[in-house]
Design a protein around this motif. Structure first.
Motif, PDB file in Angstrom:
ATOM      1  N   ALA A 394       0.863  -1.181   0.000  1.00 35.78           N
ATOM      2  CA  ALA A 394       0.000   0.000   0.000  1.00 35.78           C
ATOM      3  C   ALA A 394       0.896   1.227   0.000  1.00 35.78           C
ATOM      4  CB  ALA A 394      -0.883  -0.006   1.244  1.00 35.78           C
ATOM      5  N   LEU A 395       0.742   2.073  -1.004  1.00 40.82           N
ATOM      6  CA  LEU A 395       1.633   3.225  -1.161  1.00 40.82           C
ATOM      7  C   LEU A 395       0.891   4.552  -1.029  1.00 40.82           C
ATOM      8  CD1 LEU A 395       3.831   1.882  -4.107  1.00 40.82           C
ATOM      9  CD2 LEU A 395       4.354   1.872  -1.654  1.00 40.82           C
ATOM     10  N   GLY A 396      -0.158   4.559  -0.194  1.00 41.39           N
ATOM     11  CA  GLY A 396      -0.803   5.818   0.141  1.00 41.39           C
ATOM     12  C   GLY A 396      -1.976   6.210  -0.714  1.00 41.39           C
ATOM     13  N   ASN A 397      -2.393   5.360  -1.639  1.00 36.38           N
ATOM     14  CA  ASN A 397      -3.608   5.634  -2.412  1.00 36.38           C
ATOM     15  C   ASN A 397      -4.741   4.681  -2.075  1.00 36.38           C
ATOM     16  OD1 ASN A 397      -2.117   7.637  -3.602  1.00 36.38           O
ATOM     17  ND2 ASN A 397      -2.717   7.132  -5.689  1.00 36.38           N
ATOM     18  N   ARG A 398      -4.400   3.475  -1.623  1.00 28.56           N
ATOM     19  CA  ARG A 398      -5.399   2.511  -1.139  1.00 28.56           C
ATOM     20  C   ARG A 398      -4.872   1.980   0.198  1.00 28.56           C
ATOM     21  NH1 ARG A 398      -7.051   4.810  -4.936  1.00 28.56           N
ATOM     22  NH2 ARG A 398      -8.123   4.009  -6.786  1.00 28.56           N
ATOM     23  N   SER A 399      -4.963   2.802   1.223  1.00 29.96           N
ATOM     24  CA  SER A 399      -4.294   2.516   2.493  1.00 29.96           C
ATOM     25  C   SER A 399      -5.237   2.645   3.681  1.00 29.96           C
ATOM     26  CB  SER A 399      -3.112   3.471   2.705  1.00 29.96           C
ATOM     27  OG  SER A 399      -2.051   3.217   1.825  1.00 29.96           O
ATOM     28  N   ILE A 400      -4.910   1.930   4.738  1.00 30.82           N
ATOM     29  CA  ILE A 400      -5.472   2.155   6.067  1.00 30.82           C
ATOM     30  C   ILE A 400      -4.413   2.906   6.852  1.00 30.82           C
ATOM     31  CG2 ILE A 400      -6.230   1.057   8.205  1.00 30.82           C
ATOM     32  CD1 ILE A 400      -7.227  -1.289   6.441  1.00 30.82           C
ATOM     33  N   LEU A 401      -4.774   4.037   7.422  1.00 31.65           N
ATOM     34  CA  LEU A 401      -3.805   4.919   8.063  1.00 31.65           C
ATOM     35  C   LEU A 401      -4.173   5.148   9.526  1.00 31.65           C
ATOM     36  CD1 LEU A 401      -3.563   7.613   5.225  1.00 31.65           C
ATOM     37  CD2 LEU A 401      -2.050   5.646   5.587  1.00 31.65           C
ATOM     38  N   ALA A 402      -3.124   5.283  10.348  1.00 27.78           N
ATOM     39  CA  ALA A 402      -3.351   5.510  11.778  1.00 27.78           C
ATOM     40  C   ALA A 402      -2.132   6.198  12.373  1.00 27.78           C
ATOM     41  CB  ALA A 402      -3.632   4.192  12.490  1.00 27.78           C
ATOM     42  N   ASN A 403      -2.290   6.644  13.620  1.00 21.90           N
ATOM     43  CA  ASN A 403      -1.243   7.365  14.341  1.00 21.90           C
ATOM     44  C   ASN A 403      -0.318   6.371  15.041  1.00 21.90           C
ATOM     45  OD1 ASN A 403       0.317   9.026  15.949  1.00 21.90           O
ATOM     46  ND2 ASN A 403      -1.395  10.292  16.644  1.00 21.90           N
ATOM     47  N   PRO A 404       0.949   6.274  14.630  1.00 24.78           N
ATOM     48  CA  PRO A 404       1.858   5.296  15.235  1.00 24.78           C
ATOM     49  C   PRO A 404       2.359   5.710  16.610  1.00 24.78           C
ATOM     50  CG  PRO A 404       3.034   6.588  13.597  1.00 24.78           C
ATOM     51  CD  PRO A 404       1.603   7.028  13.532  1.00 24.78           C
ATOM     52  N   ALA A 405       2.010   6.919  17.072  1.00 20.57           N
ATOM     53  CA  ALA A 405       2.444   7.363  18.396  1.00 20.57           C
ATOM     54  C   ALA A 405       1.519   6.862  19.502  1.00 20.57           C
ATOM     55  CB  ALA A 405       2.510   8.897  18.438  1.00 20.57           C
ATOM     56  N   ILE A 406       0.352   6.362  19.120  1.00 22.24           N
ATOM     57  CA  ILE A 406      -0.627   5.913  20.112  1.00 22.24           C
ATOM     58  C   ILE A 406      -0.392   4.442  20.429  1.00 22.24           C
ATOM     59  CG2 ILE A 406      -3.084   5.569  20.582  1.00 22.24           C
ATOM     60  CD1 ILE A 406      -3.650   7.960  18.782  1.00 22.24           C
ATOM     61  N   LYS A 407      -0.005   4.152  21.645  1.00 20.54           N
ATOM     62  CA  LYS A 407       0.301   2.783  22.043  1.00 20.54           C
ATOM     63  C   LYS A 407      -0.958   1.913  21.950  1.00 20.54           C
ATOM     64  CE  LYS A 407       4.310   3.669  24.972  1.00 20.54           C
ATOM     65  NZ  LYS A 407       4.944   3.481  26.303  1.00 20.54           N
ATOM     66  N   GLY A 408      -0.774   0.719  21.438  1.00 20.79           N
ATOM     67  CA  GLY A 408      -1.885  -0.207  21.270  1.00 20.79           C
ATOM     68  C   GLY A 408      -2.557  -0.111  19.920  1.00 20.79           C
ATOM     69  N   MET A 409      -2.131   0.830  19.079  1.00 19.03           N
ATOM     70  CA  MET A 409      -2.767   1.007  17.779  1.00 19.03           C
ATOM     71  C   MET A 409      -2.579  -0.230  16.897  1.00 19.03           C
ATOM     72  SD  MET A 409      -4.658   2.870  15.919  1.00 19.03           S
ATOM     73  CE  MET A 409      -4.648   4.475  16.732  1.00 19.03           C
ATOM     74  N   LYS A 410      -1.400  -0.836  16.946  1.00 15.83           N
ATOM     75  CA  LYS A 410      -1.142  -2.036  16.151  1.00 15.83           C
ATOM     76  C   LYS A 410      -2.122  -3.147  16.524  1.00 15.83           C
ATOM     77  CE  LYS A 410       2.321  -5.688  15.586  1.00 15.83           C
ATOM     78  NZ  LYS A 410       3.676  -6.154  15.933  1.00 15.83           N
ATOM     79  N   GLU A 411      -2.296  -3.380  17.824  1.00 16.60           N
ATOM     80  CA  GLU A 411      -3.208  -4.428  18.274  1.00 16.60           C
ATOM     81  C   GLU A 411      -4.653  -4.096  17.926  1.00 16.60           C
ATOM     82  OE1 GLU A 411      -0.676  -3.219  20.035  1.00 16.60           O
ATOM     83  OE2 GLU A 411       0.573  -5.028  20.045  1.00 16.60           O
ATOM     84  N   LYS A 412      -4.992  -2.821  17.983  1.00 11.31           N
ATOM     85  CA  LYS A 412      -6.351  -2.394  17.668  1.00 11.31           C
ATOM     86  C   LYS A 412      -6.679  -2.671  16.203  1.00 11.31           C
ATOM     87  CE  LYS A 412      -9.383   1.673  17.992  1.00 11.31           C
ATOM     88  NZ  LYS A 412      -9.439   3.115  18.356  1.00 11.31           N
TER      89      LYS A 412
END
Length: 508
Positions: A394-412
């Protein structure tokens, strides 16, 4: 003249079918079949939907296609009859068909877009047209064969074999083995007996431990194990089932990754020294191992490495088109290349689909600012903008995006959206101008997310959700030139969060 490059086939051994429409040195459109039929890898399918899609994007009819460029130069001539009958059935006509060697098509897909006048062009996969690895010299727009290796001597077969032994699906889940590797001990298993170098620039896969794979025979069905009982005995493993979710599984992954890196880097260094060429082009399925690519940058005598966004078999369609064009003395225009080769949708088209499916929606004029606000607040967004990208990332045109500074985001994201193994990392998109703040790498740009890099302390401390367990990330650097809208979004995100970095995963 329009050239239609195709990858695919009518049997189970062909995956990543794709069509590329090419004219006068420019890729008009390139689309993978899986994006349209929603079947991952679309194994054994000839890319009818992709052909129809690229013709539609190019706004032409099939009658305007002058050449159909296909792979399988070593196959029997019956394949041309099958293609001709297929095209006649669906389109009523069939242009001239040209066939090219699988590995030369891989090489063309990389070299002709690299910007290098001279390069050592390296292809590595399971096998294609009987070849598993090939070295070519690209110089002044021409490709010259240096040396090739036939199966069973194959980096791809080695890695697929251990992928399968570790309980994953071969020719599909190799990236999972790569993601699991940092959790294990790379010295737990010594694979020198299975994959090794010699002093003359060759490498060998020991056939005593794998399914018999000889020249001329079809590759075994993906359901059949590539490993045999002798390999199990040598590794002191009772079965693939017995090691799932154990430290042995992790150690297998780590040891296999280590062996691949060691043998490939030794092999490449020999040929870099032999040829004196330091620019490297990589393609083929093994070139999708982004951890290996990082090690090539670190351990090989090169500082110039190019890997296209379509290093897998989807790139064969593009390489075929390039080769047919080269025969007409037309080479690709490198400055015009973009990884965003699929369809773009207008606001009206999107609204129509939403209405047809009774989905409530809002039209937001300040969508960049609003998306940045949502991300800063911890919301997960789907980002659907511009032309669809080609390739596995995914190169930013068909992506799911989130804030990597928020702990637990990966698991969410894993729990609510992706539903995948917890050991697999998520990757970042970063402003190219801020790349060196967060990551350490000998290269300053990685636009196609195909090389892992080391994370700096600020990334480890402040952006933990994009840091793998070994403190690396597979990064996409974003510039205003390679993706203006995504770059603008990252700039907006930086205003709110202080970091021009986003967790970026595929909008499957």
């Amino acid at each position: 003249m329009y050239i239609l490059g195709i990858n695919g086939g009518f049997g189970g051994g062909y995956q990543d079918p794709c069509a590329c429409l090419y004219k006068d040195g420019k890729i008009v459109a390139a689309v993978e079949e899986e994006r349209l039929n929603k079947i991952k890898f679309s194994t054994g399918i000839f890319p009818l939907k992709s052909i129809q899609e690229v013709l539609s994007i190019g706004n032409i009819t099939f009658k305007e296609v002058g050449i159909v460029a296909f792979h399988g130069s070593t196959w029997q001539s019956k394949i041309e009859d099958d293609i001709r009958n297929f095209l006649l059935h669906h389109f009523g006509i069939c242009p001239e068909i040209k066939r090219y060697h699988h590995h030369i098509a891989h090489a063309a897909s990389s070299y002709y877009l690299s910007g290098f006048d001279e390069a050592l062009v390296v292809t590595m996969d399971n096998s294609g047209d009987g070849i598993s690895s090939q070295l070519m010299i690209g110089k002044n727009g021409r490709l010259e064969l240096l040396k090739s290796w036939q199966r069973p001597d194959s980096f791809g077969t080695f890695y697929s074999c251990i992928t399968q032994l570790a309980g994953f699906n071969r020719d599909a889940d190799e990236y999972k083995l790569m993601g699991l590797a940092p959790y294990g001990n790379p010295n737990a298993f010594d694979f020198d007996f299975l994959l090794s170098n010699d002093e003359n620039g060759s490498y060998f896969l020991n056939p005593e431990y794998i399914y018999p794979i000889t020249q001329g025979q079809s590759f075994p069905n993906k359901q059949i194990p590539l490993y045999n009982q002798q390999l199990l005995n040598t590794l002191n493993i009772s079965s693939s089932v017995s090691i799932k979710n154990t430290n042995i599984q992790k150690d297998l992954a780590a040891s296999a990754q280590y062996q691949l890196e060691k043998v490939v880097c030794t092999w490449l260094n020999f040929w870099i020294k032999e040829t004196g060429i330091i620019n490297i082009c990589l393609s083929g399925g093994v070139a999708m191992n982004c951890v290996l690519n990082q090690q090539i940058m670190k351990r090989c005598d090169t500082d110039s490495l190019f890997i296209p966004p379509f290093a897998g078999d989807q790139g064969i369609s593009i390489g075929n088109a390039f080769l047919a064009g080269a025969e007409q003395n037309i080479l690709p225009e490198q400055h015009s290349f973009s990884a965003y080769t699929g369809r773009k949708f207008s606001t009206a088209e999107i609204e129509m689909v939403l209405k047809q499916n009774n989905i409530s929606y809002q039209v937001i004029n300040n969508s960049l600012e609003k998306a940045a606000q949502y991300i800063a607040e911890g919301k997960i967004i789907g980002w659907f903008q511009g032309n669809a990208e080609i390739g596995a990332r995914a190169l930013g045109n068909r992506s799911i995006l989130a804030n990597p500074a928020i702990k637990g985001m990966k698991e969410k994201i894993n729990a609510k959206i992706k539903h995948r193994e917890s050991f697999r990392p998520f990757c970042p998109g970063v402003l190219e101008e801020d790349f060196s703040i967060y990551f350490s790498s000998p290269v300053s740009e990685i636009p196609y997310m195909n090389i892992t890099v080391d994370c700096n302390k600020i990334t480890q401390n402040e952006l933990p959700e994009i840091v793998h367990t070994n403190n690396t990330s597979r990064v996409q650097t974003v510039s205003s030139e390679n993706n203006a809208i995504f770059h603008q979004l990252l700039m907006e995100v930086k205003k709110y969060s202080g970091h021009g970095v986003l967790l970026n995963t595929s909008l499957n």
